[in-house]
Motif scaffolding. Structure first.
Motif, mmCIF file in Angstrom:
data_model
loop_
_atom_site.group_PDB
_atom_site.id
_atom_site.type_symbol
_atom_site.label_atom_id
_atom_site.label_comp_id
_atom_site.label_asym_id
_atom_site.label_seq_id
_atom_site.Cartn_x
_atom_site.Cartn_y
_atom_site.Cartn_z
ATOM 1 N N GLY A 527 26.393 -36.117 21.481
ATOM 2 C CA GLY A 527 25.729 -35.296 20.274
ATOM 3 C C GLY A 527 25.971 -33.820 20.147
ATOM 4 O O GLY A 527 26.031 -33.104 21.323
ATOM 5 N N ARG A 528 26.002 -33.360 18.938
ATOM 6 C CA ARG A 528 26.296 -31.894 18.683
ATOM 7 C C ARG A 528 25.010 -31.210 17.974
ATOM 8 O O ARG A 528 24.735 -30.249 18.263
ATOM 9 C CB ARG A 528 27.578 -31.804 17.997
ATOM 10 C CG ARG A 528 28.696 -32.219 18.406
ATOM 11 C CD ARG A 528 30.013 -32.000 17.696
ATOM 12 N NE ARG A 528 31.225 -32.296 18.435
ATOM 13 C CZ ARG A 528 32.062 -31.378 19.039
ATOM 14 N NH1 ARG A 528 31.643 -30.061 18.776
ATOM 15 N NH2 ARG A 528 33.166 -31.659 19.248
ATOM 16 N N GLN A 529 24.292 -31.916 16.988
ATOM 17 C CA GLN A 529 23.475 -31.358 16.190
ATOM 18 C C GLN A 529 21.991 -31.551 17.047
ATOM 19 O O GLN A 529 21.745 -32.322 17.774
ATOM 20 C CB GLN A 529 23.322 -31.980 14.992
ATOM 21 C CG GLN A 529 24.263 -32.427 13.957
ATOM 22 C CD GLN A 529 24.884 -31.026 13.729
ATOM 23 O OE1 GLN A 529 24.216 -30.029 13.201
ATOM 24 N NE2 GLN A 529 26.181 -30.813 13.887
ATOM 25 N N THR A 530 21.203 -30.693 16.644
ATOM 26 C CA THR A 530 19.632 -30.446 17.388
ATOM 27 C C THR A 530 18.664 -30.336 16.030
ATOM 28 O O THR A 530 18.874 -29.905 15.017
ATOM 29 C CB THR A 530 19.697 -29.115 18.204
ATOM 30 O OG1 THR A 530 19.729 -27.926 17.415
ATOM 31 C CG2 THR A 530 20.732 -29.202 19.250
ATOM 32 N N LYS A 531 17.690 -30.979 16.523
ATOM 33 C CA LYS A 531 16.454 -30.731 15.513
ATOM 34 C C LYS A 531 15.215 -30.772 16.318
ATOM 35 O O LYS A 531 14.925 -31.289 17.317
ATOM 36 C CB LYS A 531 16.327 -32.250 14.572
ATOM 37 C CG LYS A 531 15.203 -32.155 13.650
ATOM 38 C CD LYS A 531 15.409 -33.621 13.177
ATOM 39 C CE LYS A 531 14.352 -33.396 12.083
ATOM 40 N NZ LYS A 531 14.051 -34.795 11.218
ATOM 41 N N PRO A 532 14.524 -29.522 16.116
ATOM 42 C CA PRO A 532 13.189 -29.440 16.971
ATOM 43 C C PRO A 532 12.279 -30.354 16.623
ATOM 44 O O PRO A 532 12.359 -31.159 15.736
ATOM 45 C CB PRO A 532 12.684 -27.863 16.425
ATOM 46 C CG PRO A 532 14.108 -27.431 15.803
ATOM 47 C CD PRO A 532 14.694 -28.392 15.187
ATOM 48 N N ALA A 533 11.126 -30.576 17.356
ATOM 49 C CA ALA A 533 10.043 -31.188 17.295
ATOM 50 C C ALA A 533 8.758 -30.532 17.610
ATOM 51 O O ALA A 533 8.599 -29.815 18.433
ATOM 52 C CB ALA A 533 10.164 -32.621 17.995
ATOM 53 N N THR A 534 7.854 -30.863 16.849
ATOM 54 C CA THR A 534 6.385 -30.251 16.990
ATOM 55 C C THR A 534 5.690 -31.405 17.810
ATOM 56 O O THR A 534 5.428 -32.511 16.945
ATOM 57 C CB THR A 534 5.525 -29.895 15.747
ATOM 58 O OG1 THR A 534 6.367 -28.812 15.322
ATOM 59 C CG2 THR A 534 4.134 -29.373 16.134
ATOM 60 N N HIS A 535 4.966 -31.364 18.829
ATOM 61 C CA HIS A 535 4.350 -32.466 19.484
ATOM 62 C C HIS A 535 2.817 -32.123 19.423
ATOM 63 O O HIS A 535 2.487 -30.992 19.460
ATOM 64 C CB HIS A 535 4.636 -32.416 21.136
ATOM 65 C CG HIS A 535 5.804 -32.807 21.397
ATOM 66 N ND1 HIS A 535 6.476 -33.993 22.193
ATOM 67 C CD2 HIS A 535 7.061 -32.156 21.285
ATOM 68 C CE1 HIS A 535 7.679 -34.045 22.338
ATOM 69 N NE2 HIS A 535 8.086 -32.847 21.909
ATOM 70 N N SER A 536 2.165 -33.136 19.204
ATOM 71 C CA SER A 536 0.618 -33.264 19.062
ATOM 72 C C SER A 536 0.006 -34.175 20.072
ATOM 73 O O SER A 536 0.327 -35.359 20.274
ATOM 74 C CB SER A 536 0.034 -33.476 17.684
ATOM 75 O OG SER A 536 0.571 -32.724 16.646
ATOM 76 N N VAL A 537 -0.931 -33.572 20.858
ATOM 77 C CA VAL A 537 -1.632 -34.214 21.769
ATOM 78 C C VAL A 537 -3.124 -34.376 21.313
ATOM 79 O O VAL A 537 -3.768 -33.226 21.166
ATOM 80 C CB VAL A 537 -1.593 -33.518 23.399
ATOM 81 C CG1 VAL A 537 -2.456 -34.530 24.308
ATOM 82 C CG2 VAL A 537 -0.116 -33.876 23.660
#
Length: 563
Positions: A527-537
């Motif tokens: 894998g080369r590409q990245t994608k951020p993520a917003t986590h919610s608890v």
């Protein structure tokens, strides 16, 4: 798998060894006195495919040997293995065969980690039973990879095998690298780097390389894709590494020769298991204990306050005494082990405790995650907005302590709690001591704007001065996980002191122990590409479950004495 990489001694056909060094070390470790001198000779053990594996035979110079021990590993036959798993036993009457596995330190063939140990172990036993000095029964002993070779042998236990002592030894290598759903890159890229170079230089350069390895590994895997980044570090060495990352599927045939769950169903001989609360294979050791105990096998368990490698330093005295005691009772002539109970655990911030089994009876203590970073026994009111954090794969949340092959263990993690990509929930000061025995569980009502996410959870203890220290960790790759997920943390025996506070930390990675989730669903290796993520608890059902028990009574000597 130990990161130690000693260089094997070069010996002639045979040499005599006195009792001085094993006797002096034995005295430091408080072992029974040495009883005999011994000789060491080089032997060549034939395998079914025609190659020979090299071993050193430690022969006590006595007409009444205590028994025979078999030790198989990839790290050479020099110090410390020559002393800890050979000389100390030979000086106390044991014949010891210390063997280099296929493709290492003079043994012919190609080293392919874990893949050949069942067949090669069986062939070594076939050779052993033909030796004129063989005592008719033998035991096995060793740590890490030297423990894995024991499980490989127990996959089809030979009738002459009388007992095993397995220290921080996995039986399932696939689970070692993929149990969380994310590849355990730090430990196993680092191990591959060190082992592939262990025969290139002398002990001093090897020690320097080992000290520098964590930094080199972290720098290497900060790049992408993982295959080219790792290969930059490994060069032509460790050709096996990519295959570990490619074969993530639990049922892939690749893993059949690298995991031995059936050994847990077949072993009948007494087994002593030694581990530490901060060992990378703790979960496997506790699984081994439970399965053998439930089958009625004579099994004993000791868990100290150690990391994987500390079983050869801080934990060496305890491990050496208990190992010799177990082997003397089940291979030698002693009537019974002197250990006071089947289970001995070190209760952190208290001391050693003897138990009839693990875990002891507990009750559930529940603490709910609250708005504004609090923990409380009462569920929060409905309607509070979730706590959120953003995870960026290009700047993953870093390791601070925890179960690592090197530089892990208990650490001050106060700085980790202050990071923007970490949620921190802290309880009120405890009115009284709280003892926890077993696996904490964090239940999270969780969502994210990216289905490809990981969750790291830690329980820490905050002292009266505000310093935070890790207690237990958990990690899970969620993927398309349901909204509520339960994450089981590492087992503990821990005393939270009165006046301290319990803390829960939540993040999106634990880097570089596990490869950071790129967020794209691409294969880990390429894998080369990245994608951020917003986590919610989300609040309401998100909570920490602690297995609470009574105070640690009947505490034995913290130095680890037997009895």
């Amino acid at each position: 798998m130990s990161a130690t990489s000693p260089r094997s001694e070069q010996r002639g056909p045979s040499r005599r060894a006195g009792r001085a060094v094993p006797g002096a070390v034995g005295a430091l470790l408080r072992l029974p006195r040495a009883t005999t001198r011994y000789t060491v000779s080089r032997v060549h053990v034939p395998m079914r495919d025609g190659i020979h594996l090299v071993a050193d035979h430690y022969a006590p110079t006595t007409s009444e040997p205590v028994g025979t021990l078999l030790v198989r590993g990839p790290y050479g036959r020099g110090f410390p293995f020559s002393l800890v798993f050979a000389g100390l036993y030979a000086a106390r009457g044991y014949h010891v065969v210390l063997q280099s596995v296929r493709g290492t330190f003079g043994s012919a063939g190609e080293f392919e980690p874990m893949a050949n140990e069942a067949a090669d172990g069986a062939d070594t036993v076939e050779w052993l039973r033909r030796q004129p000095w063989f005592t008719g029964r033998f035991g096995t002993v060793g740590l890490s990879y030297l423990g894995f070779t024991q499980w490989a042998l127990l996959h089809d236990p030979p009738p002459e095998l009388a007992a095993a002592v397995i220290t921080v030894g996995p039986h399932d290598f696939r689970a070692s690298v993929w149990s969380t759903g994310s590849f355990a890159v730090n430990d196993f890229l680092g191990w591959s780097y060190l082992v592939s170079r262990q025969e290139e230089s002398g002990p001093l350069r090897g020690a320097i390389r080992q000290l520098r390895a964590p930094r080199k590994v972290k720098r290497a895997i900060s790049g992408s894709p993982m295959n080219s980044a790792a290969r930059t570090l490994l060069g032509e060495g460790a050709p096996w590494f990519e295959s570990w990352v490619e074969n993530a599927d639990h049922d892939h045939p690749f893993w059949e020769s690298r995991r031995y769950p059936a050994a847990l169903d077949r072993v009948e001989v007494p087994v002593l298991l030694l581990t530490g609360w901060q060992d990378i294979f703790l979960d496997q050791t506790l699984h081994q204990y439970r399965q053998l105990r439930d089958r009625g096998v004579d099994v004993a368990l000791t868990v100290g306050p150690w990391t994987h490698t500390q079983t050869m330093s801080k934990g060496l005295a305890t491990c050496a005494r208990e190992s010799l005691d177990w082997l003397d009772a089940h291979v030698g002539n002693s009537p019974a082990p002197r250990r006071p109970a089947a289970v001995r655990v070190f209760v952190n911030r208290h001391g050693w405790r003897s138990l009839p089994q693990w875990p002891p009876a507990t009750t559930e203590r529940v603490l709910y995650l609250q708005p504004n970073g609090r923990l409380d026994e009462k569920a929060p009111p409905a309607g509070a907005p979730p706590a959120t954090f953003r995870f960026d794969p290009t700047d993953p949340t870093p390791i601070t302590g925890g179960p690592l092959l090197s530089k892990g263990g208990y650490r001050n993690d106060s700085r980790l709690a202050r990071r923007d990509d970490v949620l921190c929930f802290t309880g009120n000061p405890l009115a009284r001591d709280l003892y926890v025995y077993g696996n904490p569980v964090v239940e999270l009502t969780h969502s994210s704007d990216n289905p490809n996410v990981d969750v790291f959870v830690r329980v820490s203890e905050v002292d009266a001065k505000g310093r935070s220290r890790n207690v237990s960790d958990g990690y899970r790759r969620l993927g398309d996980a349901p909204e509520t997920v339960g994450i089981e943390l590492d087992a503990v025996a821990h005393r939270f002191k009165a006046g301290s506070r319990i803390r829960v930390l939540i993040a999106g990675s634990w880097f570089p122990r596990y490869a950071a989730n790129l967020g794209t669903g691409e294969p880990a290796l390429t894998g080369r590409q990245t994608k951020p993520a917003t986590h919610s608890v989300h609040f309401g059902k998100s909570r920490l479950l602690l297995p609470a028990g009574p105070s640690a009574d009947r505490v034995t000597n913290p130095g680890g004495d037997l009895g």
